[in-house]
Design an enzyme around this catalytic site. Structure first.
Site, PDB file in Angstrom:
ATOM      1  N   ASN A 152       0.802  -1.234   0.000  1.00  0.00           N
ATOM      2  CA  ASN A 152       0.000   0.000   0.000  1.00  0.00           C
ATOM      3  C   ASN A 152       0.832   1.279   0.000  1.00  0.00           C
ATOM      4  OD1 ASN A 152       0.725  -0.315   2.706  1.00  0.00           O
ATOM      5  ND2 ASN A 152      -1.182   0.554   3.463  1.00  0.00           N
ATOM      6  N   GLY A 228       2.771  -4.997   7.685  1.00  0.00           N
ATOM      7  CA  GLY A 228       1.734  -5.776   7.006  1.00  0.00           C
ATOM      8  C   GLY A 228       0.619  -6.122   7.962  1.00  0.00           C
ATOM      9  N   GLY A 233       2.259 -10.599  11.029  1.00  0.00           N
ATOM     10  CA  GLY A 233       3.234 -10.108  12.011  1.00  0.00           C
ATOM     11  C   GLY A 233       3.422 -11.083  13.160  1.00  0.00           C
ATOM     12  N   GLU A 250       4.916  -3.379  12.178  1.00  0.00           N
ATOM     13  CA  GLU A 250       3.939  -2.287  11.999  1.00  0.00           C
ATOM     14  C   GLU A 250       2.716  -2.911  11.353  1.00  0.00           C
ATOM     15  OE1 GLU A 250       4.121   0.612  13.185  1.00  0.00           O
ATOM     16  OE2 GLU A 250       6.228   0.561  13.772  1.00  0.00           O
ATOM     17  N   CYS A 284      -3.044   1.961   6.530  1.00  0.00           N
ATOM     18  CA  CYS A 284      -3.129   1.465   7.902  1.00  0.00           C
ATOM     19  C   CYS A 284      -3.767   2.519   8.797  1.00  0.00           C
ATOM     20  CB  CYS A 284      -1.748   1.091   8.415  1.00  0.00           C
ATOM     21  SG  CYS A 284      -0.539   2.386   8.139  1.00  0.00           S
ATOM     22  N   GLU A 463       8.793   3.561  13.552  1.00  0.00           N
ATOM     23  CA  GLU A 463       9.518   3.866  12.321  1.00  0.00           C
ATOM     24  C   GLU A 463       9.908   5.341  12.330  1.00  0.00           C
ATOM     25  OE1 GLU A 463       9.801   1.378   9.988  1.00  0.00           O
ATOM     26  OE2 GLU A 463       7.875   0.389   9.727  1.00  0.00           O
TER      27      GLU A 463
HETATM   28  P1  NAP Z   1       0.537  -8.900   4.365  1.00  0.00           P
HETATM   29  O1  NAP Z   1      -0.341  -9.825   3.612  1.00  0.00           O
HETATM   30  O2  NAP Z   1       0.814  -9.200   5.794  1.00  0.00           O
HETATM   31  O3  NAP Z   1       1.902  -8.827   3.530  1.00  0.00           O
HETATM   32  C1  NAP Z   1       2.958  -7.954   3.892  1.00  0.00           C
HETATM   33  C2  NAP Z   1       4.271  -8.522   3.406  1.00  0.00           C
HETATM   34  O4  NAP Z   1       4.546  -9.725   4.117  1.00  0.00           O
HETATM   35  C3  NAP Z   1       4.276  -8.907   1.922  1.00  0.00           C
HETATM   36  O5  NAP Z   1       5.542  -8.670   1.390  1.00  0.00           O
HETATM   37  C4  NAP Z   1       3.985 -10.410   1.984  1.00  0.00           C
HETATM   38  O6  NAP Z   1       4.427 -11.124   0.842  1.00  0.00           O
HETATM   39  C5  NAP Z   1       4.792 -10.788   3.209  1.00  0.00           C
HETATM   40  N1  NAP Z   1       4.394 -12.042   3.844  1.00  0.00           N
HETATM   41  C6  NAP Z   1       3.193 -12.656   3.789  1.00  0.00           C
HETATM   42  N2  NAP Z   1       3.216 -13.790   4.529  1.00  0.00           N
HETATM   43  C7  NAP Z   1       4.464 -13.885   5.055  1.00  0.00           C
HETATM   44  C8  NAP Z   1       5.116 -14.823   5.914  1.00  0.00           C
HETATM   45  N3  NAP Z   1       4.477 -15.878   6.362  1.00  0.00           N
HETATM   46  N4  NAP Z   1       6.401 -14.601   6.249  1.00  0.00           N
HETATM   47  C9  NAP Z   1       7.055 -13.517   5.811  1.00  0.00           C
HETATM   48  N5  NAP Z   1       6.493 -12.590   4.984  1.00  0.00           N
HETATM   49  C10 NAP Z   1       5.214 -12.771   4.626  1.00  0.00           C
HETATM   50  O7  NAP Z   1      -0.034  -7.419   4.344  1.00  0.00           O
HETATM   51  P2  NAP Z   1      -0.507  -6.558   3.085  1.00  0.00           P
HETATM   52  O8  NAP Z   1      -1.837  -7.057   2.616  1.00  0.00           O
HETATM   53  O9  NAP Z   1       0.589  -6.452   2.095  1.00  0.00           O
HETATM   54  O10 NAP Z   1      -0.671  -5.118   3.742  1.00  0.00           O
HETATM   55  C11 NAP Z   1      -1.852  -4.703   4.365  1.00  0.00           C
HETATM   56  C12 NAP Z   1      -1.691  -4.676   5.871  1.00  0.00           C
HETATM   57  O11 NAP Z   1      -0.561  -3.877   6.208  1.00  0.00           O
HETATM   58  C13 NAP Z   1      -2.865  -4.037   6.570  1.00  0.00           C
HETATM   59  O12 NAP Z   1      -3.203  -4.793   7.704  1.00  0.00           O
HETATM   60  C14 NAP Z   1      -2.333  -2.670   6.979  1.00  0.00           C
HETATM   61  O13 NAP Z   1      -2.975  -2.080   8.086  1.00  0.00           O
HETATM   62  C15 NAP Z   1      -0.901  -2.986   7.254  1.00  0.00           C
HETATM   63  N6  NAP Z   1      -0.048  -1.785   7.197  1.00  0.00           N
HETATM   64  C16 NAP Z   1       0.432  -1.288   8.380  1.00  0.00           C
HETATM   65  C17 NAP Z   1       1.203  -0.125   8.397  1.00  0.00           C
HETATM   66  C18 NAP Z   1       1.758   0.428   9.686  1.00  0.00           C
HETATM   67  O14 NAP Z   1       2.706   1.175   9.636  1.00  0.00           O
HETATM   68  N7  NAP Z   1       1.201   0.075  10.844  1.00  0.00           N
HETATM   69  C19 NAP Z   1       1.485   0.517   7.185  1.00  0.00           C
HETATM   70  C20 NAP Z   1       0.975  -0.015   6.002  1.00  0.00           C
HETATM   71  C21 NAP Z   1       0.204  -1.177   6.019  1.00  0.00           C
HETATM   72  P3  NAP Z   1       3.423 -11.384  -0.392  1.00  0.00           P
HETATM   73  O15 NAP Z   1       3.035 -10.059  -0.919  1.00  0.00           O
HETATM   74  O16 NAP Z   1       4.273 -12.172  -1.313  1.00  0.00           O
HETATM   75  O17 NAP Z   1       2.266 -12.149   0.160  1.00  0.00           O
END
Ligand code: NAP
Length: 499
Positions: A152, A228, A233, A250, A284, A463
């Site tokens: 995102n 993510g 996490g 995060e 997020c 961060e």
């Molecule tokens: P995600 O599905 O958790 O994926 C994030 C990253 O982790 C991607 O590169 C993903 O790879 C990788 N990943 C997935 N499963 C993994 C595993 N088992 N081990 C290691 N890495 C793994 O999250 P997203 O859909 O990309 O992002 C949306 C989420 O991010 C939302 O919940 C949002 O609130 C959160 N977010 C938080 C912040 C903050 O600063 N708090 C900022 C932005 C977004 P793949 O893409 O290959 O699956």
């Protein structure tokens, strides 16, 4: 036009060892293939970590002001390529172009900020309790850092993790989200143009389960910085514990804007529309709850409905578009499932369906959606939907408001619109969140203050700002005794009689 991309390992662009690939497609038009990328495995991660390890001695020994000079150059190059990178981002992940420019600008801001840290990286000097003894604490780099990022903020987030890691003297392996690998690879290409030495930054594309897990479990990766989903996490944190890694998480949010009865309603409305529907609600920090004082509730909901009815959905590269696509069809299905849940829990004010008319049918679009009369404990008010959906909750008094604000498991960003200075300060004290806004929506953090959340939004790290330096460096306390004799701390002390 589609391009074939490769991993960057030790300064060379290479295919996955398996030769496997995957495509990234535009969410605004699924026939637009942005690029083809290595579908990497643990063997590619091993090679990248090895390259980062080899680069570590020279990079960590380079004087920090010199590392800073390289980051200054990187920041300038990113600024020169801002438009190109922003357009690629809009094409690859859908956010409207003005927002994509903001995303790239955030990386530029962090690059400049961290470049300046090259001449600071402040430690501490304190008086010793012994005579003729000098006491200080200095920052040391840690080693190879694994960076796992979401789609995102496909440039800002890699940037805000990488630049503090680099200025502290670490080397890195990045695993970008599989929905936005082109943005991450172009970003890294520009870093290399800035003069980052070979092996200091490496990038390996591929799935979270293969590449992400391999990084998390690698014995030579000392730090994992992850942004993510909360469930991901927790899994990463559990796996990383086996090798005692330092892990920064995060995670998700369920952020409220509170609109009090004395608020500037026009300003609150502008901010609610921007915070709830910017990036199609996929931030997020998105305002997915609007907690509105009953005295202004009906007026606010009707004004919000009118504004949302006027929002134009479309390709983010079209300057008439207000709201772009969501990231993919899985997201459309997830949001639609929540909209169905919402219909059973609350009143649908507007939206609630995937948008498939005309050109929208080529991509993944969802109508901006408002639910009203939402109970504070309804699922749509408690769970992160991560789409253009917001829930309006009516409140009567301040105590109830604080309770509702804090009732979710997340604690990222909170906002209050009021003209009452006392309430403003109470919100900062009582709302459980890492970011608190007054008369400003829930989105729009700046690069030089700590960013992150409380409760299930993270694990206590932050961060950017100075806080990022603490995460990416190790403290070393140093004592230099120039007395020429044995001095035993806590023992050879001359106590002043305090009686
Ligand atoms: P995600 O599905 O958790 O994926 C994030 C990253 O982790 C991607 O590169 C993903 O790879 C990788 N990943 C997935 N499963 C993994 C595993 N088992 N081990 C290691 N890495 C793994 O999250 P997203 O859909 O990309 O992002 C949306 C989420 O991010 C939302 O919940 C949002 O609130 C959160 N977010 C938080 C912040 C903050 O600063 N708090 C900022 C932005 C977004 P793949 O893409 O290959 O699956």
């Amino acid at each position: 036009m589609s391009t074939t991309y490769q991993n960057l390992i030790g300064g060379s662009w290479v295919a996955a060892q398996s030769g496997k690939t995957f495509d990234s497609v535009s969410p605004a038009n699924h026939t637009d293939v942005v690029g083809t990328f290595p579908s990497s495995s643990a063997a590619d991660v091993d090679a990248a970590v090895e390259a980062a390890k080899r680069a570590y001695p020279a990079w960590s020994m380079m004087p920090a002001p010199k590392r800073g000079e390289i980051l200054f150059k990187v920041a300038r190059i990113l600024a020169e390529h801002k438009e190109e990178l922003s357009r690629l981002m809009t094409r690859e992940m859908g956010k409207v172009l003005t927002e994509a420019r903001g995303d790239v600008q955030e990386a530029i801001d962090v690059a400049y900020y961290m470049a300046g840290e090259g001449r600071r990286l402040f430690g501490q000097t304190v008086p010793s309790e012994m005579p003729d003894k000098f006491a200080m604490a200095i920052r040391k780099p840690i080693g190879v850092v694994g960076i796992i990022t979401p789609w995102n903020f496909p440039v800002a987030i890699p940037g805000w993790k990488l630049f503090p890691a680099l200025i502290c003297g670490n080397t890195a392996v990045i695993k970008p989200a599989s929905d936005t690998p082109a943005c991450a690879i172009r970003f890294v290409e520009l870093l290399m143009e800035g003069g980052i030495p070979d092996g200091v930054v490496n990038i390996v594309t591929g799935s979270g389960t293969e590449v992400g897990n391999a990084l998390v479990e690698h014995a030579d990766v000392k730090v994992i910085s992850f942004t993510g989903h909360t469930d991901t996490g927790v899994e990463i944190s559990t796996r990383a514990a086996k090798t005692l890694k330092r892990v920064s998480l995060e995670l998700g949010g369920k952020n409220p804007i509170v609109v009090w009865e004395d608020a500037d309603l026009g300003l609150a409305l502008d901010s609610a529309v921007w915070s709830a529907f910017g990036t199609s609600g996929q931030r997020c920090t998105a305002a997915s709850r609007l907690i509105v004082h009953r005295a202004v509730h009906d007026e606010f909901v009707e004004a919000l409905r009118k504004r949302v009815a006027g929002l134009v959905l479309g390709d983010g590269l079209d300057d008439k578009t207000d709201v772009g696509p969501v990231i993919n069809e899985t997201a459309v299905e997830r949001i639609a499932a929540y909209a169905a849940i919402g219909r059973g829990e609350a009143d649908l004010v507007i939206g609630g369906e995937p948008a498939r008319e005309g050109a929208l049918g080529k991509g993944s679009f969802f109508q901006p959606t408002i639910f009203a009369e939402v109970k504070p404990d309804a699922r749509i008010a408690m769970e992160e939907i991560f789409g253009p959906v917001t829930s309006v909750i009516a409140v009567d008094n301040w105590e109830e408001t604080v309770r509702i604000v804090n009732s979710v498991k997340y604690g990222l960003s909170t906002s209050l619109f009021t003209r009452d200075i006392n309430l403003a300060f109470r919100s900062i004290r009582d709302f459980e969140s890492g970011l608190g806004y007054v008369n400003h929506g829930t989105i729009g953090a700046e690069a030089h203050l700590p960013f992150g959340g409380t409760k299930a939004t993270g694990n206590g790290h932050r961060e950017v700002g100075q806080a990022a330096l603490d995460f990416f460096s190790e403290w070393k306390s140093v004592y230099i005794d120039y007395s020429g004799k044995l001095q035993r701390a806590q023992i050879d002390m001359e106590f002043i009689d305090q009686s």
